[in-house]
Design an enzyme around this catalytic site. Structure first.
Site, PDB file in Angstrom:
ATOM      1  N   PHE A  36     -18.986 -62.307 -19.847  1.00  0.00           N
ATOM      2  CA  PHE A  36     -20.454 -62.716 -20.311  1.00  0.00           C
ATOM      3  C   PHE A  36     -20.886 -61.620 -21.440  1.00  0.00           C
ATOM      4  O   PHE A  36     -20.310 -60.708 -21.685  1.00  0.00           O
ATOM      5  CB  PHE A  36     -21.370 -62.908 -19.329  1.00  0.00           C
ATOM      6  N   GLU A  37     -22.144 -61.873 -21.799  1.00  0.00           N
ATOM      7  CA  GLU A  37     -22.803 -61.055 -22.998  1.00  0.00           C
ATOM      8  C   GLU A  37     -21.563 -61.191 -24.068  1.00  0.00           C
ATOM      9  O   GLU A  37     -21.562 -60.145 -24.806  1.00  0.00           O
ATOM     10  CB  GLU A  37     -23.036 -59.553 -22.536  1.00  0.00           C
TER      11      GLU A  37
END
Lengths: 249, 596
Positions: free
Chosen positions: B401-402
């Site tokens: 994620f990110e």
């Protein structure tokens, strides 16, 4: 009402403490430090008394080196209004600490002195009682419940025989036991607010007192290592060993 | 204009002095007190409830977030004017590290204070800020960020969620489905991205109570099971026009604008998690007996513990150096100034390269540490009876994620080039030309300095030249096809990561030395890390060259690379690692500066 709370800087209760190589002190390198947990309980109680509208000022006092400012800042962040650090350069024994505190008492004139029942570093459990004697004030030690009403404190104290309830007129000295309360978490907002709270630093000499230290620390050493257990063949051998080696029966 | 020590990406071109970088040893006692307060909250309230959090016990995480809000733990990055504490980025990073000792809670907290709250601070109108930020700071409202969709993850601009102005002209009607929304189960407001009229990508502040907003079921995740991850379903969701965030058609500013800080904070969280894992692994290694002694006595276990500690030291040095840089650009922005949003945006856009480096480096250090934590536990590490398994499961998401680590690797070179083209990276072309000129001159090899820190300093200067040479040639030779040849870009990204970390470690250890602190262990870690990083840089550069050059050209480039990566000193990493491991075993934690 003004409450004076003592705040001693001690090694973090969860830190592993070992003697230094010379055996003259504990090894201080890399240790984490904290407010003596019993003092923290005393401070929490003072804050609750103030929150209940029964006190209007809490003064935290510490006796030690400049590094004690850290613990005083924490005390201010928790809710003390002012802090005073009495700077000392030499270690003081419990009697001397009690003598120094008499001067703080005279200076501040609090109606209540709240202290931890003992500090977890030396476990002396002496200063509160000595201070009461020196000031000729009533004392209520090992408090597990405190109720303040009309200039008196009703204190429950845990004893081996059960809970004892005593009443003392104020001003008085009350020392906090473990079950008095559970101290709050320090709020970040409190820490930021503490920036503007006064922290006074007073060299010991300015109190006009030169304590006579009568206790000396001779050595710090590890407790002897526990010896490995032994397996015995039968009860007969066990009894024999208990008699002859352990000499307990 | 404020003074900035290094502009974004400039670390590749310029040298800085230790005094110019921030290190963890620069924190004030008040900073440490703030961090301690955060840590005590997490150890006292969050960690003991690990099992209940992982089962998503009804209302628990929200209660904990609200309690955190009461203590000020949601407002570190927010201005005082909006109910925050307005702390420096360095301090708020330290708090983020401490808030990350339980991974699921860390993710819930991080999504709220980061990508949930910051879009409103950076892009909101004064009214939006006044309406939402104080309540977010207190935890009265929990926020979430809804960008991804089923068919749009790494490519957010391909979103299909649509927004159309309702006939009343007072609302937008949003239709679509967002996926992987952290905090969705309990969030009160969502930062939602949708295309106005199917074209103009736009951000909206969507309250949960607006008609047409609902959430799907919990996803069954591999790890961070205690965090809530659900779809957000928008079925003719009525969003008042005043809840458009930033300009219509400029949603990408919002989407990418907070991702830099998000990526940076992820590294801080990874640091906190890594330190915790090292302590757990160390205690187990001391307890577990095999062959009649604790396994901590064995060389290969010491190797692991030392390597974990070294990677953590490198990550820590890198995180706080960058925090100091972020603080330089964010410090002093008046949150109530009419152009505050423009200032926030400018500050946020300064360090995308460094933030991408940290995201990748942080998540990969954590993965390594988590993996070795399981390995040290042996068979028990593979059971859920021990915490190691949870650490391992929880770690894995960080590479995803990110922005996946692949996307972030590609971003590094892309952002460097963009900054250079926009004139935000002055000196890049000159530096590349200077190297070319230098390579045309014959050079007699000189022996490396005897002092280990001086020798590493020389390697850092040379590593920069090696990377600039390789990257410059790749751009020149491959040209526009470089975008398609992602493997080459990834090699260059790995060079940048290792260089940035290696330099951060070196600067920190020198700063420690200048402060007169004991650097026995930091120096050992610096030597282990820097020598291996230098080797890694050389290997990646070499492979990159092989990927785009051949024949005489390849031979010339390899010779040039050799000139910059030659070294005459070597280290005994076994002896150094044993020294580091003994420290870790004695203290049962990563290295930190001793008492005063």
């Amino acid at each position: 009402m003004k409450i004076l709370v003592t705040v001693k800087r001690v090694p973090d209760p969860y830190a592993k403490v070992v003697p230094n190589t010379a055996g003259t002190d504990i090894a201080r390198e890399g240790l984490q430090w904290a407010i003596n947990p019993f003092d923290e309980i005393a401070l929490e109680e003072a804050i609750r008394i103030k929150e209940a509208g029964k006190a209007n000022e809490i003064v935290a006092v510490s006796i030690g080196g400049d590094e004690c400012q850290e613990q005083l800042r924490t005390a201010l962040a928790m809710g003390a209004d002012r802090a005073v650090l009495i700077q000392i350069t030499e270690w003081l024994d419990p009697t001397s600490i009690a003598h120094v505190l008499t001067r703080i008492y005279q200076r501040e004139q609090p109606q209540l002195i709240l202290m931890g029942k003992q500090a977890i570093d030396t476990d002396d459990n002496q200063v509160g009682q000595m201070l009461a004697a020196l000031l000729d004030l009533p004392q209520a030690t090992f408090a597990s419940k405190i109720h303040i009403e009309n200039g008196t404190a009703t204190v429950e104290r845990e004893t081996d025989a059960g809970i004892e309830t005593i009443r003392v007129p104020l001003p008085a000295i009350i020392t906090a036991d473990l079950r008095l309360n559970q101290p709050r978490y320090v709020a970040l907002t409190g820490i930021v607010r503490a920036r503007s709270k006064p922290l006074e630093v007073l060299p010991l000499a300015e109190l006009g007192i030169a304590p006579q230290v009568r206790v000396r620390l001779l050595a710090v050493e590890r407790p002897p290592a526990r010896q490995a257990g032994k397996r015995v063949a039968d009860v007969r051998e066990l009894v024999r060993l208990l008699k002859e080696e352990a000499r307990v029966i | 204009m404020r003074t900035i020590t290094l502009r974004g990406g400039e670390f590749l071109l310029r040298e800085v002095e230790p005094a110019q970088v921030f290190t963890p040893e620069d924190f004030t006692s008040e900073d440490l007190l703030l961090a301690q307060a955060a840590e005590e909250f997490v150890r006292g309230e969050v960690q003991p409830r690990n099992e209940a959090i992982e089962k998503q016990e009804e209302g628990l995480t929200v209660r904990l977030l609200k309690k955190a809000g009461e203590l000020g733990l949601l407002g570190a990055d927010l201005p005082e004017a909006f109910g925050g504490l307005e702390l420096p980025k360095t301090t708020s990073t330290l708090i983020a590290e401490k808030m990350s000792l339980q991974a699921s809670f860390a993710v819930s907290w991080g999504a709220h204070v980061g990508i949930g709250t910051l879009p409103i601070l950076f892009f909101g109108t004064p009214e939006q800020k006044q309406k939402y930020l104080p309540r977010l700071a207190k935890g009265e409202l929990i926020a979430a960020f809804a960008l991804s969709e089923a068919n749009c993850g790494s490519d957010p601009l391909s979103a299909r969620t649509k927004a159309t102005l309702a006939p009343d002209g007072k609302h937008y009607l949003l239709n679509g489905e967002k996926m992987w929304t952290t905090n969705a189960g309990w969030a009160d407001l969502f930062i939602v991205f949708a295309k106005v009229d199917g074209e103009k990508f736009t951000a909206f502040i969507v309250e949960r109570g607006f008609p047409g907003v609902s959430v799907g079921r919990e996803e069954h995740k591999m790890g961070i099971k205690g965090s809530s991850t659900r779809r957000v379903i928008l079925d003719n969701a009525q969003v008042p026009v005043e809840n458009v965030l930033h300009e219509i058609g400029k949603g990408h500013h919002v989407a990418f604008g907070v991702l830099n800080i998000g990526r940076f904070k992820l590294a801080a969280a990874a640091l906190g998690g890594s330190k915790e894992a090292l302590t757990i692994a160390t205690r187990y290694a001391k307890e577990r007996q095999q062959f009649g002694q604790p396994i901590a006595n064995f060389g290969l276990i010491k190797h692991k513990l030392a390597e974990m500690a070294t990677q953590i030291y490198a990550l820590e040095s890198t995180v706080y150096r960058t925090a100091g840089m972020l603080d330089e650009v964010f410090h002093g922005i008046d949150p109530l100034a009419p152009d505050a949003n423009a200032q926030y945006r400018e500050a946020d856009e300064e360090y995308p390269v460094e933030c991408a480096i940290l995201k990748v480096f942080g998540s990969e250090v954590l993965d390594y540490v988590a993996d070795e934590t399981v390995q040290i536990h042996g068979g028990f590490g593979y059971t859920e009876e021990f915490h190691a398994a949870q650490i391992y499961r929880d770690s894995r998401i960080n590479r995803i994620f990110e922005g996946t680590n692949e996307i972030n690797r590609l971003l590094m070179l892309d952002q460097l080039m963009r900054r250079a083209l926009k004139g935000k990276l002055p000196g890049l072309m000159e530096a590349a030309q200077a190297i070319r000129a230098e390579l045309n001159q014959p050079q007699m090899p000189t022996p490396d300095p005897i002092d280990p820190l001086e020798a590493i300093g020389k390697y850092i200067v040379n590593a920069k030249k090696a990377i600039l040479m390789t990257a410059g040639m790749a751009v020149e030779q491959v040209g526009t096809e470089l975008e398609e040849k992602q493997e080459i870009v990834a090699h260059l990204a790995d060079c940048l990561i290792q260089l940035y970390a290696m330099e951060s470690v070196w600067l920190r250890t020198r700063k420690l030395q200048q402060k007169g602190l004991d650097i026995t262990i930091p120096l050992a870690m610096t030597r282990v890390f820097a020598y291996e990083a230098f080797d890694t840089i050389e290997a990646h550069a070499r492979r990159a060259l092989h990927a785009f050059a051949e024949g005489d050209m390849l031979q010339i480039l390899l010779a040039a690379l050799k000139r910059y990566t030659r070294r005459t000193s070597e280290v005994n990493t076994m002896a150094l690692r044993r020294q580091i491991a003994d420290y870790v075993l004695q203290h049962e934690r990563a290295w930190m500066a001793g008492g005063k």
